[in-house]
Enzyme design. Structure first.
Site, PDB file in Angstrom:
ATOM      1  CG  HIS A 167      -4.649  -4.981   2.024  1.00 18.74           C
ATOM      2  ND1 HIS A 167      -4.864  -3.644   1.801  1.00 18.74           N
ATOM      3  CD2 HIS A 167      -5.498  -5.344   3.029  1.00 18.74           C
ATOM      4  CE1 HIS A 167      -5.811  -3.226   2.643  1.00 18.74           C
ATOM      5  NE2 HIS A 167      -6.205  -4.222   3.393  1.00 18.74           N
ATOM      6  CB  CYS A 225      -6.327  -2.439   6.267  1.00  9.95           C
ATOM      7  SG  CYS A 225      -6.705  -4.158   6.657  1.00  9.95           S
ATOM      8  NE  ARG A 253     -21.140   2.702   5.939  1.00 18.18           N
ATOM      9  CZ  ARG A 253     -21.599   2.955   4.713  1.00 18.18           C
ATOM     10  NH1 ARG A 253     -22.868   2.866   4.461  1.00 18.18           N
ATOM     11  NH2 ARG A 253     -20.761   3.304   3.747  1.00 18.18           N
ATOM     12  CD  GLU A 298      -2.890  -1.181   0.092  1.00 14.11           C
ATOM     13  OE1 GLU A 298      -3.011  -0.165  -0.609  1.00 14.11           O
ATOM     14  OE2 GLU A 298      -3.534  -2.233  -0.104  1.00 14.11           O
TER      15      GLU A 298
HETATM   16  N1  PCA Z   1      -8.800  -6.397   6.257  1.00 20.09           N
HETATM   17  C1  PCA Z   1      -9.740  -5.312   6.412  1.00 20.09           C
HETATM   18  C2  PCA Z   1      -9.844  -5.091   7.896  1.00 20.09           C
HETATM   19  C3  PCA Z   1      -9.169  -6.230   8.547  1.00 20.09           C
HETATM   20  C4  PCA Z   1      -8.485  -6.955   7.468  1.00 20.09           C
HETATM   21  O1  PCA Z   1      -7.756  -7.929   7.604  1.00 20.09           O
HETATM   22  C5  PCA Z   1      -9.331  -4.063   5.625  1.00 20.09           C
HETATM   23  O2  PCA Z   1      -8.777  -4.225   4.526  1.00 20.09           O
HETATM   24  O3  PCA Z   1      -9.539  -2.955   6.074  1.00 20.09           O
END
Ligand code: PCA
Length: 210
Positions: free
Chosen positions: A166, A143, A91, A81
């Site tokens: 991610h 995240c 939500r 990222e």
């Molecule tokens: N992914 C979600 C929240 C927790 C996770 O593992 C996200 O991408 O925000």
């Protein structure tokens, strides 16, 4: 004082039984990367609570680097990222489409860029045969909130590497989703190990590229 890297993962969410981010992070807990020890922490899938835990851990541990891990089911590769936005939509279980957002830090900067050596990590992963890509959005859910909070907490220490990766669905999760991309936990963990190694390379202190 003992040097540590803070590596976070999340609890399962969205009806899943596991979350690869914690499956991977926990493998590294108390392991060494050079002379630095990894501290792994499992976060709840709630923007406010996860952000508070990360800010507190950074204040307490004073890590020399921070890498947050999270699941982005459906993505085909490890996603490095680039940006964290000052926007959160808490939500749970809904579509986080950006229409109901609040600032994570009221009055804080609109965004922070990752301070991981993304280009170097991507080329290392390509050489190792591990699918990885740059991502220009970490979303507006937990995240992104954790990435923003960590970079905000470390804003006065710009030389400390910090960012977010991610992860795809695990191969086991993919048995319950039709025709989606997945990866084994072993491959994701190897990718994260290489990312940690590249991030902690001594030459990073001298050469900093975006
Ligand atoms: N992914 C979600 C929240 C927790 C996770 O593992 C996200 O991408 O925000």
């Amino acid at each position: 004082m003992h040097k540590s890297i803070l590596l976070t993962g999340f609890a399962p969410f969205g009806g899943e039984r596991s979350n690869p981010s914690w499956e991977v992070a926990q493998r590294f807990d108390r392991t060494q990367i050079g002379d630095v020890t990894v501290t792994a922490m499992r976060l709840p899938v709630n923007c406010a609570r996860a952000s508070r835990m990360v800010a507190q851990a950074i204040a307490k541990i004073r890590p020399v680097a921070f890498i947050g891990l999270g699941q982005a089911g459906g993505r085909p590769a490890l996603s490095l990222e680039k940006v964290a936005l000052n926007l959160a939509d808490n939500r749970a279980g809904r579509e986080h489409d950006g229409t109901r957002t609040r600032p994570i830090v009221p009055g804080g900067p609109d965004a922070y860029f990752s301070r991981l050596p993304i280009t170097a990590i991507l080329s290392r992963l390509a050489r190792a045969g591990i699918p990885a890509a740059l991502s220009l959005s970490a979303g507006v859910y937990v995240c992104n909130a954790v990435m923003y909070t960590a970079l905000h907490a470390m804003r006065k220490q710009p030389r400390i590497s910090a960012g977010f990766i991610h992860l795809p669905y695990t191969a086991a999760q993919a048995t319950r989703h039709r025709a989606v991309a997945s990866m084994t936990v072993d491959m994701m963990a190897e990718g994260v190990r290489l990312a940690l190694e590249v991030t902690m390379r001594p030459s990073r202190a001298r050469k900093r590229t975006r």
